[in-house]
Motif scaffolding. Structure first.
Motif, short mmCIF file in Angstrom:
data_model
loop_
_atom_site.label_atom_id
_atom_site.label_comp_id
_atom_site.label_asym_id
_atom_site.label_seq_id
_atom_site.Cartn_x
_atom_site.Cartn_y
_atom_site.Cartn_z
N ILE A 54 8.92 -13.53 3.32
CA ILE A 54 8.86 -12.11 3.81
C ILE A 54 8.41 -11.08 2.84
CG2 ILE A 54 10.56 -10.14 3.96
CD1 ILE A 54 12.55 -12.13 4.97
N PHE A 55 8.67 -11.53 1.52
CA PHE A 55 8.03 -10.91 0.28
C PHE A 55 6.36 -10.85 0.29
CE2 PHE A 55 11.75 -10.70 -2.72
CZ PHE A 55 12.08 -9.41 -1.86
N LEU A 56 5.79 -12.16 0.62
CA LEU A 56 4.37 -12.68 0.86
C LEU A 56 3.94 -11.93 1.90
CD1 LEU A 56 4.09 -16.43 -0.23
CD2 LEU A 56 3.40 -14.35 -1.65
N CYS A 57 4.52 -11.93 3.00
CA CYS A 57 4.05 -11.04 4.45
C CYS A 57 3.87 -9.66 3.86
CB CYS A 57 4.83 -11.35 5.56
SG CYS A 57 4.83 -13.08 6.15
N PHE A 58 5.00 -9.21 2.99
CA PHE A 58 5.08 -7.54 2.82
C PHE A 58 3.55 -7.45 2.17
CE2 PHE A 58 5.72 -4.43 -0.19
CZ PHE A 58 5.95 -3.40 0.69
N LEU A 59 3.56 -8.29 1.13
CA LEU A 59 2.11 -8.00 0.40
C LEU A 59 0.71 -8.22 1.00
CD1 LEU A 59 2.91 -9.90 -2.83
CD2 LEU A 59 3.10 -7.50 -2.46
N VAL A 60 0.91 -8.96 1.96
CA VAL A 60 -0.34 -9.14 2.90
C VAL A 60 -0.38 -7.89 3.82
CG1 VAL A 60 -1.57 -10.44 4.77
CG2 VAL A 60 -0.29 -11.62 2.81
N ASP A 61 0.51 -7.44 4.50
CA ASP A 61 0.71 -6.16 5.24
C ASP A 61 0.28 -4.99 4.42
OD1 ASP A 61 1.24 -4.74 7.37
OD2 ASP A 61 3.29 -4.22 6.49
N GLN A 62 0.57 -5.01 3.20
CA GLN A 62 0.30 -3.76 2.40
C GLN A 62 -1.33 -3.78 1.93
OE1 GLN A 62 2.18 -0.89 1.20
NE2 GLN A 62 3.16 -1.99 2.89
N ALA A 63 -1.82 -5.06 1.82
CA ALA A 63 -3.26 -5.13 1.54
C ALA A 63 -3.90 -5.05 2.59
CB ALA A 63 -3.50 -6.64 0.92
N GLU A 64 -3.73 -5.45 3.86
CA GLU A 64 -4.52 -5.46 5.07
C GLU A 64 -4.43 -4.12 5.81
OE1 GLU A 64 -6.69 -7.76 5.83
OE2 GLU A 64 -6.28 -8.90 4.26
N ASN A 65 -3.69 -3.28 5.78
CA ASN A 65 -3.33 -2.02 6.53
C ASN A 65 -3.14 -1.00 5.73
OD1 ASN A 65 -3.03 -3.75 9.00
ND2 ASN A 65 -0.82 -4.35 8.34
N ASP A 66 -3.59 0.09 6.10
CA ASP A 66 -3.45 1.24 5.48
C ASP A 66 -2.16 2.24 5.86
OD1 ASP A 66 -4.29 2.45 7.90
OD2 ASP A 66 -6.20 3.01 7.18
#
Length: 82
Positions: free
Chosen positions: A11-23
């Protein structure tokens, strides 16, 4: 417990990817508002060593942490039977 640990880490890794990929505007975040709020409230306050800091910024960061003498070594790692 290992399955729970793996799920939380995912979940934490997905959150980080979400923050990096989306604005959050043209590309909305997938993370829930509750998760974003939790992560913002528990944002780390330390400076990562990989960040490039000049001497003044580094000195300021060390002073904010209470100086180098206030740092404690991490606890020893335990062997895990596996």
């Amino acid at each position: 417990l290992v399955v729970f640990d793996a799920a939380v880490e995912a979940i934490f890794l997905c959150f980080l990817v979400d923050q990096a990929e989306n604005d959050g505007e043209t590309r909305p975040y997938y993370a829930s508002a509750a998760l974003r709020s939790y992560m913002e409230a528990h944002r780390p306050t330390y400076v990562l060593p990989s960040m490039s800091l000049d001497d003044d910024e580094l000195s300021h960061a060390i002073q904010q942490m209470g100086g180098l003498d206030s740092l404690e070594p991490p606890p020893p790692m335990r062997a895990v039977a596996g």
